[in-house]
Each structure stands twice: as structure tokens, then as C-alpha cells.
Design a protein around this motif. Structure first.
Motif, PDB file in Angstrom:
ATOM      1  N   MET A   1      34.723  36.438  59.311  1.00 34.10           N
ATOM      2  CA  MET A   1      35.318  35.289  59.993  1.00 34.10           C
ATOM      3  C   MET A   1      36.790  35.588  60.289  1.00 34.10           C
ATOM      4  SD  MET A   1      35.628  31.310  58.771  1.00 34.10           S
ATOM      5  CE  MET A   1      33.850  31.123  58.761  1.00 34.10           C
ATOM      6  N   ALA A   2      37.227  35.223  61.495  1.00 32.36           N
ATOM      7  CA  ALA A   2      38.596  35.507  61.905  1.00 32.36           C
ATOM      8  C   ALA A   2      39.589  34.631  61.141  1.00 32.36           C
ATOM      9  CB  ALA A   2      38.752  35.280  63.401  1.00 32.36           C
ATOM     10  N   GLU A   3      40.714  35.227  60.810  1.00 35.20           N
ATOM     11  CA  GLU A   3      41.819  34.448  60.245  1.00 35.20           C
ATOM     12  C   GLU A   3      42.689  33.859  61.348  1.00 35.20           C
ATOM     13  OE1 GLU A   3      43.378  36.505  56.353  1.00 35.20           O
ATOM     14  OE2 GLU A   3      42.847  38.052  57.832  1.00 35.20           O
ATOM     15  N   VAL A   4      42.800  34.578  62.462  1.00 37.86           N
ATOM     16  CA  VAL A   4      43.625  34.131  63.582  1.00 37.86           C
ATOM     17  C   VAL A   4      42.842  34.302  64.877  1.00 37.86           C
ATOM     18  CG1 VAL A   4      45.736  34.506  64.913  1.00 37.86           C
ATOM     19  CG2 VAL A   4      45.780  34.728  62.418  1.00 37.86           C
ATOM     20  N   LEU A   5      42.822  33.265  65.704  1.00 33.57           N
ATOM     21  CA  LEU A   5      42.268  33.346  67.050  1.00 33.57           C
ATOM     22  C   LEU A   5      43.428  33.445  68.031  1.00 33.57           C
ATOM     23  CD1 LEU A   5      39.485  30.584  67.031  1.00 33.57           C
ATOM     24  CD2 LEU A   5      39.149  33.071  66.986  1.00 33.57           C
ATOM     25  N   ILE A   6      43.356  34.411  68.908  1.00 31.21           N
ATOM     26  CA  ILE A   6      44.345  34.550  69.972  1.00 31.21           C
ATOM     27  C   ILE A   6      43.642  34.271  71.283  1.00 31.21           C
ATOM     28  CG2 ILE A   6      45.901  36.130  71.177  1.00 31.21           C
ATOM     29  CD1 ILE A   6      46.245  37.605  68.512  1.00 31.21           C
ATOM     30  N   VAL A   7      44.145  33.318  72.027  1.00 30.92           N
ATOM     31  CA  VAL A   7      43.549  32.955  73.309  1.00 30.92           C
ATOM     32  C   VAL A   7      44.371  33.603  74.412  1.00 30.92           C
ATOM     33  CG1 VAL A   7      42.820  31.074  74.826  1.00 30.92           C
ATOM     34  CG2 VAL A   7      42.774  30.771  72.333  1.00 30.92           C
ATOM     35  N   GLY A   8      43.743  34.510  75.150  1.00 33.01           N
ATOM     36  CA  GLY A   8      44.432  35.227  76.221  1.00 33.01           C
ATOM     37  C   GLY A   8      44.600  36.697  75.897  1.00 33.01           C
ATOM     38  N   ALA A   9      44.075  37.571  76.768  1.00 27.36           N
ATOM     39  CA  ALA A   9      44.176  39.021  76.571  1.00 27.36           C
ATOM     40  C   ALA A   9      45.020  39.652  77.665  1.00 27.36           C
ATOM     41  CB  ALA A   9      42.788  39.656  76.532  1.00 27.36           C
ATOM     42  N   GLY A  10      46.112  38.961  78.027  1.00 29.51           N
ATOM     43  CA  GLY A  10      47.115  39.583  78.868  1.00 29.51           C
ATOM     44  C   GLY A  10      48.022  40.439  77.993  1.00 29.51           C
ATOM     45  N   PRO A  11      49.147  40.893  78.519  1.00 29.91           N
ATOM     46  CA  PRO A  11      50.017  41.783  77.738  1.00 29.91           C
ATOM     47  C   PRO A  11      50.552  41.137  76.471  1.00 29.91           C
ATOM     48  CG  PRO A  11      51.070  41.115  79.801  1.00 29.91           C
ATOM     49  CD  PRO A  11      49.651  40.696  79.893  1.00 29.91           C
TER      50      PRO A  11
ATOM     51  N   ARG B   1      39.852  43.397  83.158  1.00 35.80           N
ATOM     52  CA  ARG B   1      41.289  43.345  83.407  1.00 35.80           C
ATOM     53  C   ARG B   1      41.584  43.161  84.887  1.00 35.80           C
ATOM     54  NH1 ARG B   1      41.335  47.837  80.167  1.00 35.80           N
ATOM     55  NH2 ARG B   1      41.754  49.154  81.978  1.00 35.80           N
ATOM     56  N   ASP B   2      42.631  42.396  85.171  1.00 34.54           N
ATOM     57  CA  ASP B   2      43.115  42.214  86.533  1.00 34.54           C
ATOM     58  C   ASP B   2      43.828  43.490  86.963  1.00 34.54           C
ATOM     59  OD1 ASP B   2      44.155  41.376  88.934  1.00 34.54           O
ATOM     60  OD2 ASP B   2      45.059  39.541  88.144  1.00 34.54           O
ATOM     61  N   GLN B   3      43.445  44.050  88.102  1.00 35.67           N
ATOM     62  CA  GLN B   3      44.064  45.284  88.584  1.00 35.67           C
ATOM     63  C   GLN B   3      45.295  45.046  89.448  1.00 35.67           C
ATOM     64  OE1 GLN B   3      43.124  48.322  87.404  1.00 35.67           O
ATOM     65  NE2 GLN B   3      41.883  46.982  86.101  1.00 35.67           N
ATOM     66  N   HIS B   4      45.644  43.770  89.680  1.00 37.18           N
ATOM     67  CA  HIS B   4      46.845  43.431  90.439  1.00 37.18           C
ATOM     68  C   HIS B   4      48.063  43.883  89.635  1.00 37.18           C
ATOM     69  CE1 HIS B   4      49.795  41.104  92.651  1.00 37.18           C
ATOM     70  NE2 HIS B   4      48.867  40.743  93.514  1.00 37.18           N
TER      71      HIS B   4
ATOM     72  N   SER C   1      48.942  46.081  85.108  1.00 38.20           N
ATOM     73  CA  SER C   1      47.566  46.491  84.836  1.00 38.20           C
ATOM     74  C   SER C   1      47.531  47.720  83.924  1.00 38.20           C
ATOM     75  CB  SER C   1      46.826  46.787  86.145  1.00 38.20           C
ATOM     76  OG  SER C   1      47.500  47.789  86.897  1.00 38.20           O
ATOM     77  N   ARG C   2      48.455  48.646  84.118  1.00 35.39           N
ATOM     78  CA  ARG C   2      48.488  49.844  83.278  1.00 35.39           C
ATOM     79  C   ARG C   2      49.058  49.534  81.898  1.00 35.39           C
ATOM     80  NH1 ARG C   2      50.392  54.607  87.370  1.00 35.39           N
ATOM     81  NH2 ARG C   2      50.441  55.806  85.419  1.00 35.39           N
ATOM     82  N   THR C   3      50.009  48.617  81.848  1.00 28.98           N
ATOM     83  CA  THR C   3      50.533  48.173  80.551  1.00 28.98           C
ATOM     84  C   THR C   3      49.417  47.535  79.736  1.00 28.98           C
ATOM     85  OG1 THR C   3      52.729  47.804  81.496  1.00 28.98           O
ATOM     86  CG2 THR C   3      52.230  46.689  79.427  1.00 28.98           C
ATOM     87  N   GLU C   4      48.636  46.653  80.369  1.00 29.30           N
ATOM     88  CA  GLU C   4      47.528  46.001  79.671  1.00 29.30           C
ATOM     89  C   GLU C   4      46.499  47.023  79.188  1.00 29.30           C
ATOM     90  OE1 GLU C   4      45.695  42.759  81.681  1.00 29.30           O
ATOM     91  OE2 GLU C   4      47.566  41.656  81.969  1.00 29.30           O
ATOM     92  N   ALA C   5      46.245  48.050  79.989  1.00 27.57           N
ATOM     93  CA  ALA C   5      45.256  49.059  79.599  1.00 27.57           C
ATOM     94  C   ALA C   5      45.692  49.774  78.318  1.00 27.57           C
ATOM     95  CB  ALA C   5      45.049  50.060  80.730  1.00 27.57           C
TER      96      ALA C   5
END
Length: 389
Positions: A1-11, A36-39, A102-106
């Protein structure tokens, strides 16, 4: 079970996840996008952000992929008015790193997967959030069906249209500006190399930044009296009318020819700022654009989010160990919202500097910038402010 939920997988969400995972926290990241968004969007990584990105071991990889901008030059009337070096702004990173988001997120996603291959869950759209004082439960939908998770804490890094903020009913203070811009990425046809260039044209500012792969981003301020480019009738990077329109505007304002056929990204944007009334509500914390949206002019938004995350991480660890962190969270909220308000003021100054100036006012502005840049102390101060020092 997760201790922390993070909503959003941007940078910002990915960085927050990596910080906690490498400290041994069980984390789940919920992301609405299925991929991932390639923009390219945000491209500037400032020295303070590079310093904190070192903590998860990705700073050098980002630098290797990006273009370090070590100098900015201001031009007007066909001549160079001023130059600003970033050599003294940081010992480790005396530059602003240019790298498409996009490359930072990757890179950040790869680091999260190295720490926990199962941490990231894509395609999850939040529909409910419930805080009973002991744990926070979230409900959502996914292609596989309904989704339910619970955790001791929820961290919302889900952007300017934050679902968590909406579900909480957290109000925002919003301000809209009359400025709008058009940006596009083209093959670099200039002699600027890794320098950033700022053109003080009568019609409004033109900004130019180097990108990896021999590309250069051009950003122009749209004059409200001119027929603006319409993304609905001229959409997409491969639509030559839109790219040609921007290339023609660049040529008219700067004298530089840009190859419209080399366009790989085209986007227009208006400007607003939005500051959430609060970042901390019970066991939920807003960070990044979910908490504070600032103008893209100046490239501070993504960096502010990373600095939110690094300030929050030790408080999360303490809270999970059972320590009372109420006072520290209130201090965190005050300091981070103060930083956001400062970023808003800086972006307002940047936008004012780039608005159309006619006749004598244009000459006054050009002379003032040249005179200020010639004073070493002023030049150094501006360089530090520009790089979020």
C-alpha cells in the motif's frame, strides 16, 4: 500500500516521486495522460533547479542532452545594446540549460522507473478525493475500470487545471494580462550559437533561444492591432501558412531569415497568473502549477515546482515517521507562495519590457538597457534575478 500518492506525472510530480522513492517511501504516481506529451513547451532549467536535480542523480544527464546558455544579448535598431553573462550566478551551473520539457520528463520518468518500476500509473482520471483525517482516499477511472487508492498523504502536481484543487474546492486568485505570444521551433539560421537573444523591436519583443539538435526557438509578442495567427485555421507544425506567418514576423522585426519549412513546433499562448488560496489542506498539498501559475515569459514555472518539491520532501518524511509538522507546513506554504508572488512580479516586469514602444520611447528604453548593462553591479544583479538566484 502506498504511503504517498502523487497526482500528476509531469516534471514536478516525477521529481517529487524520485525524491521520496530514494528515501524509501512507498509512492504511487497517478497520471491522466496515457503517454508523455511530446510538445516541447518549457525549455529553461535554472541553476537552483539543477542544484536540486542533482539530489536524484539526473542533473548531469540533463546537461549532457541540453544546451547550456551562458550569455544573453539584447539587440535593437540593428545593433547590440547589451550583453549579460551568467558566469557568476552559480559555481556548478553558471548557465541556464535549454532542454525541451518532453526530454526532461523522459529522464525523470526513467529515474522513477529505476527506483520503482511499478510506481507510475497512467490513464487515471480522478473523480473523487476524501480525507478522513487519518488517510486520504482517491477515486478515479482508467481504461481498465474504476480505480481506488488511499495513502497517508496526497501531493498534487497535476498542473494549472488541477483536478485535486478542483475536487477540494480550493479558490485561486487569478489575474489576466493583455499580452499574447506565438512561438515556434526552427532550424537555427543565426550566428548566435549557444547565446540567447532578445530583440527590442517597435512591434514588441522577439526572444530567441538555442535548442538541442541545431534548432532555435523564436517567441514573438502579438500586437493586438495586427491580424493574429489563428491556431484553428493554421494548426500544427507541418502547416506552412502558420509557420510562414511566424517566419515572416521574425524577419520583419529582426532582419533574420528563418526557414519556415524546418518548423517542428508551433504554439500560441496568452498570459495569466493564478495563485491558490492555500497549498496545504489537511493531508493534501498542492505544488507546482497546481498551486501557482505564472507567465511562461522568464521560464520560471517548472523550476518553481521543483523547488516546492525539494522543500516539501523532508516534511513528508517527518510526517510519515509520526512527527508533528503542522507549523513547518504553514511555514512551507508561506515561503513557497512568497516565492511564487516574486516570480509573478518578475514576469510582469519582463512582459512590460517587451511591449510595443514607439518613437522616442523605444530609444529611451534602448538607451536605458544599454546604460544599465554597462554597470557591472547592475548587470550581475539582473543576471542573478533572471536565473532565480
Amino acid at each position: 500500500m502506498a504511503e504517498v500518492l502523487i497526482v500528476g506525472a509531469g516534471p514536478v510530480g516525477l521529481f517529487m516521486a524520485a525524491l521520496l522513492l530514494q528515501s524509501g517511501v512507498r509512492v504511487r504516481v497517478l497520471e491522466q495522460r496515457t503517454e508523455r506529451d511530446q510538445h516541447s513547451r518549457a525549455i529553461g532549467i535554472h541553476p537552483p533547479a539543477l542544484d536540486v536535480l542533482r539530489r536524484i542523480g539526473v542533473a548531469q544527464e540533463l546537461v549532457a542532452q541540453g544546451v547550456p546558455i551562458r550569455r544573453g544579448i539584447a539587440l535593437g535598431g540593428g545593433r547590440q545594446l547589451a550583453q549579460m553573462s551568467f558566469a557568476g550566478v552559480s559555481y556548478r551551473f553558471p548557465f541556464v540549460l535549454s532542454l525541451p520539457q518532453s526530454r526532461t520528463e523522459a529522464v525523470l520518468e526513467q529515474r522513477v522507473r529505476e527506483l520503482d518500476p511499478g510506481a507510475l500509473h497512467r490513464g487515471v482520471r480522478l473523480t473523487g478525493l476524501h480525507d478522513d483525517g487519518g488517510r486520504v482516499g482517491v477515486e478515479g477511472s482508467s481504461p481498465a475500470g474504476p480505480v481506488r487508492h488511499s495513502a497517508a498523504l496526497v501531493i498534487a502536481a497535476d498542473g494549472v487545471r488541477s483536478a485535486v484543487r478542483t475536487l477540494q474546492g480550493t479558490a485561486v486568485r487569478a489575474k489576466h494580462y493583455p499580452d499574447s505570444y506565438l512561438m515556434g521551433d526552427f532550424a537555427d539560421s543565426t550566428c548566435f550559437g549557444p547565446d540567447a537573444a532578445l530583440f527590442l523591436a517597435p512591434e514588441g519583443i522577439v526572444e530567441s533561444f538555442p535548442l538541442p539538435g541545431g534548432l532555435r526557438r523564436w517567441v514573438i509578442r502579438l500586437d493586438r492591432t495586427m491580424p493574429a495567427w489563428n491556431p484553428e485555421t493554421n494548426p500544427g507544425p507541418n502547416n506552412l501558412p502558420g509557420a510562414c506567418w511566424l517566419a515572416e514576423q521574425v524577419r520583419e522585426r529582426t532582419g533574420i531569415d528563418v526557414d519556415a519549412g524546418s518548423n517542428s513546433m508551433l504554439s500560441s499562448f496568452g498570459v495569466r497568473s493564478r495563485l491558490a488560496r492555500r497549498m496545504v489542506t489537511g493531508r493534501t498539498v498542492l505544488i507546482g502549477d497546481a498551486a501557482h501559475e505564472v507567465s511562461p515569459i522568464g521560464g520560471q514555472g517548472m523550476n518553481l515546482g521543483w523547488l516546492d518539491a525539494v522543500a516539501l520532501a523532508p516534511l513528508v518524511l517527518a510526517a510519515l515517521q509520526g512527527d508533528g509538522v503542522g507549523a513547518q507546513l504553514r511555514s512551507f506554504e508561506r515561503s513557497r507562495m512568497t516565492a511564487a508572488a516574486r516570480a509573478v512580479r518578475q514576469s510582469e516586469f519582463n512582459m512590460a519590457l517587451g511591449r510595443p514602444f514607439g518613437g522616442g520611447l523605444l530609444n529611451i528604453r534602448s538607451h536605458a538597457i544599454a546604460a544599465a548593462a554597462a554597470v557591472p553591479a547592475v548587470n550581475s544583479f539582473v543576471a542573478r534575478r533572471f536565473t532565480m538566484q
